[in-house]
Motif scaffolding. Structure first.
Motif, PDB file in Angstrom:
ATOM      1  N   GLU A   1       0.831  -1.205   0.000  1.00 10.98           N
ATOM      2  CA  GLU A   1       0.000   0.000   0.000  1.00 10.98           C
ATOM      3  C   GLU A   1       0.866   1.256   0.000  1.00 10.98           C
ATOM      4  N   ILE A   2       2.142   1.062   0.281  1.00  8.04           N
ATOM      5  CA  ILE A   2       3.115   2.154   0.160  1.00  8.04           C
ATOM      6  C   ILE A   2       4.499   1.521   0.071  1.00  8.04           C
ATOM      7  N   ILE A   3       5.364   2.102  -0.755  1.00  5.28           N
ATOM      8  CA  ILE A   3       6.744   1.611  -0.868  1.00  5.28           C
ATOM      9  C   ILE A   3       7.677   2.804  -0.690  1.00  5.28           C
ATOM     10  N   LEU A   4       8.570   2.706   0.277  1.00  4.40           N
ATOM     11  CA  LEU A   4       9.530   3.783   0.494  1.00  4.40           C
ATOM     12  C   LEU A   4      10.856   3.427  -0.167  1.00  4.40           C
TER      13      LEU A   4
ATOM     14  N   MET B   1       2.621   3.873  -5.786  1.00  3.39           N
ATOM     15  CA  MET B   1       2.745   3.603  -4.348  1.00  3.39           C
ATOM     16  C   MET B   1       4.066   4.118  -3.776  1.00  3.39           C
ATOM     17  N   LEU B   2       4.865   4.718  -4.622  1.00  3.59           N
ATOM     18  CA  LEU B   2       6.255   4.986  -4.262  1.00  3.59           C
ATOM     19  C   LEU B   2       6.447   6.386  -3.660  1.00  3.59           C
ATOM     20  N   VAL B   3       7.172   6.443  -2.545  1.00  5.70           N
ATOM     21  CA  VAL B   3       7.557   7.713  -1.931  1.00  5.70           C
ATOM     22  C   VAL B   3       9.060   7.648  -1.658  1.00  5.70           C
TER      23      VAL B   3
ATOM     24  N   PRO C   1       7.152  11.592  -5.309  1.00  8.71           N
ATOM     25  CA  PRO C   1       7.136  12.563  -4.206  1.00  8.71           C
ATOM     26  C   PRO C   1       8.231  12.237  -3.186  1.00  8.71           C
ATOM     27  N   VAL C   2       8.810  13.263  -2.602  1.00  2.00           N
ATOM     28  CA  VAL C   2       9.969  13.078  -1.718  1.00  2.00           C
ATOM     29  C   VAL C   2       9.713  13.723  -0.353  1.00  2.00           C
TER      30      VAL C   2
ATOM     31  N   ALA D   1       1.596  12.571   0.973  1.00  5.81           N
ATOM     32  CA  ALA D   1       2.200  12.715  -0.358  1.00  5.81           C
ATOM     33  C   ALA D   1       1.534  11.758  -1.346  1.00  5.81           C
ATOM     34  N   LEU D   2       1.267  10.540  -0.898  1.00  2.03           N
ATOM     35  CA  LEU D   2       0.590   9.565  -1.772  1.00  2.03           C
ATOM     36  C   LEU D   2      -0.826  10.013  -2.088  1.00  2.03           C
TER      37      LEU D   2
END
Lengths: 274, 274
Positions: free
Chosen positions: B146-149, B197-199, B244-245, B263-264
């Motif tokens: 659901e999110i990947i850092l 999903m990437l931040v 996004p960073v 951000a997501l």
């Protein structure tokens, strides 16, 4: 009674605290459905006007609830509109505290979440330790552990350890009671050396059975009688070594974590983490 | 001004919320030293009398602060002694809510932490997912994330992922930007497939240098110029793919986690997790 209510958690920082307060309150009204939204990082008057406009646009006329933890006065006054039910969670308490403490509050936004480097480093270390000592790995480093959870497979050790590290900064290891220990009613030496750090987790056979079925449905491992037997064997081990035990069924991760720390405090002399 | 104050967090559940409220307030008085103690699981009149006796014995005559989140009336009245500064954090808000919602609150102790099985199962799954997808492992299962850092080594990916899973129930994976990606200014296909999903996480060269020195002091890896170069390369990758960073330096794990989710939300259509 309202059947549906819009709820906003507004904060100068993450809004996690406002949400926590809101949920603790709203869960006391289980018949009402709440539509929740977090509005974090509201740091000045401009942010507050933007947040208010968003809230009024989405929920105008239906008196949304707004739980606010902003410490600065100006953004709070902007948000406190007659069209919303505004709950200022920190403001009145802060004023009374200034009186009690005979001191002036800073009222700096987001101050509570500014990373104190020591605390941050401690939590980061604790998280890495807990991941690296999950499921009985690196037992030689148990002398660094501040708490060690033992229990049968799927009794909830990993989530509770991760919570203890992430939220409370404890180096938490966990050790699975597998057949080789259960059948002999004994624990390995590395674990017994750190017995004062040890807390047992137990559950009900039914709950354990359900957890195991989800992952390995139909297996001998997941069968109800296997679960019953393993939990009984684990209890005999806990009794034998006088290890405090926490029942996990029906409890949240937070509750189990706090109960485990309380059990350790009761079992050993009070230290600086008391 | 008081220079030292005893503070108690008293609750019918874990006291984590009372502590969170207390700390958000007390951090606004940085010149005062606070001795804190949590007294959890105060569920009835007998528990409340025991808690009060403990508080008075330890801090009698010095007006300790007591932050209380008990929802039942009787234990609260017992604790509200003239010898302590009693802060009833939920009671008054609950009364106003009853009025706003035109409904009667349950006032059941510990209700908010009673494990809703679905929420609990979701968080447990998220924690296991995040541990199993730490540091670029099992990238084939990124479709479940659901999110990947993404970020360079020691930029804080693991602690933030663990927090997102534990506290917020997100399946959070993390991917390290190692030399093979940094030098080519590109990301692998498995990651690009889940770009929405990437931040990205970034930091200051100085902070990264300090983190790395702690673990591998004196190495080329920890050198300030290495850190500067890697962070610049990572930023070029984030720019290239419009990821996004979040800057992590000086921010708490909570702040980074919430900023990443925000951000997501900004980067993709609003879903049910909004």
């Amino acid at each position: 009674m309202w059947s549906v209510k819009d709820v906003y958690y507004v904060s100068d920082s993450t809004a996690i605290l406002a949400e926590g307060m809101g949920r603790a309150l709203l869960c006391q009204f289980p018949e009402i459905n709440f539509n929740e939204e977090r509005i974090p990082f509201v740091r000045d008057a401009a942010d507050a006007r933007k947040a208010l406009a968003r809230i009024l646009k989405q929920s105008g006329g239906r008196s949304p609830l707004v739980f606010c933890t902003i410490v600065q006065t100006e953004p709070r006054l902007i948000l406190d509109s007659p069209e919303i039910e505004f709950f200022d969670l920190l403001g009145p308490v802060l004023e009374r505290l200034e009186h009690c403490l005979e001191a002036k509050a800073l009222r700096e936004p987001g101050f509570s979440h500014q990373a104190d480097r020591l605390t941050l480093a401690r939590r980061v270390d604790a998280i890495h330790y807990s991941i690296e000592h999950d499921d009985g790995t690196r037992t030689r480093e148990y002398d660094k552990a501040e708490i060690i959870l033992a229990g049968v497979s799927r009794s909830g050790k990993t989530p509770v350890c991760v919570y203890l590290a992430t939220q409370m900064g404890y180096k938490a290891a966990n050790f699975p009671l597998t057949a080789e220990y259960l059948d002999q009613y004994q624990l390995p030496q590395e674990l017994l050396k750190q017995k004062q750090m040890l807390v047992g987790l137990t559950s009900s056979p039914q709950v354990l059975h359900e957890f195991r079925e989800k992952r390995y449905g139909g297996s001998r491992y997941a069968r109800l009688d296997t679960c019953t037997q393993e939990l009984e064997q684990a209890q005999r081990i806990f009794d034998r070594y006088k290890i405090p035990v926490i029942a996990t069924n029906g409890r949240s991760i937070e509750e189990i974590a706090v109960a485990a720390i309380e059990a350790l405090k009761g079992a050993r002399p009070r230290g600086h983490r008391g």
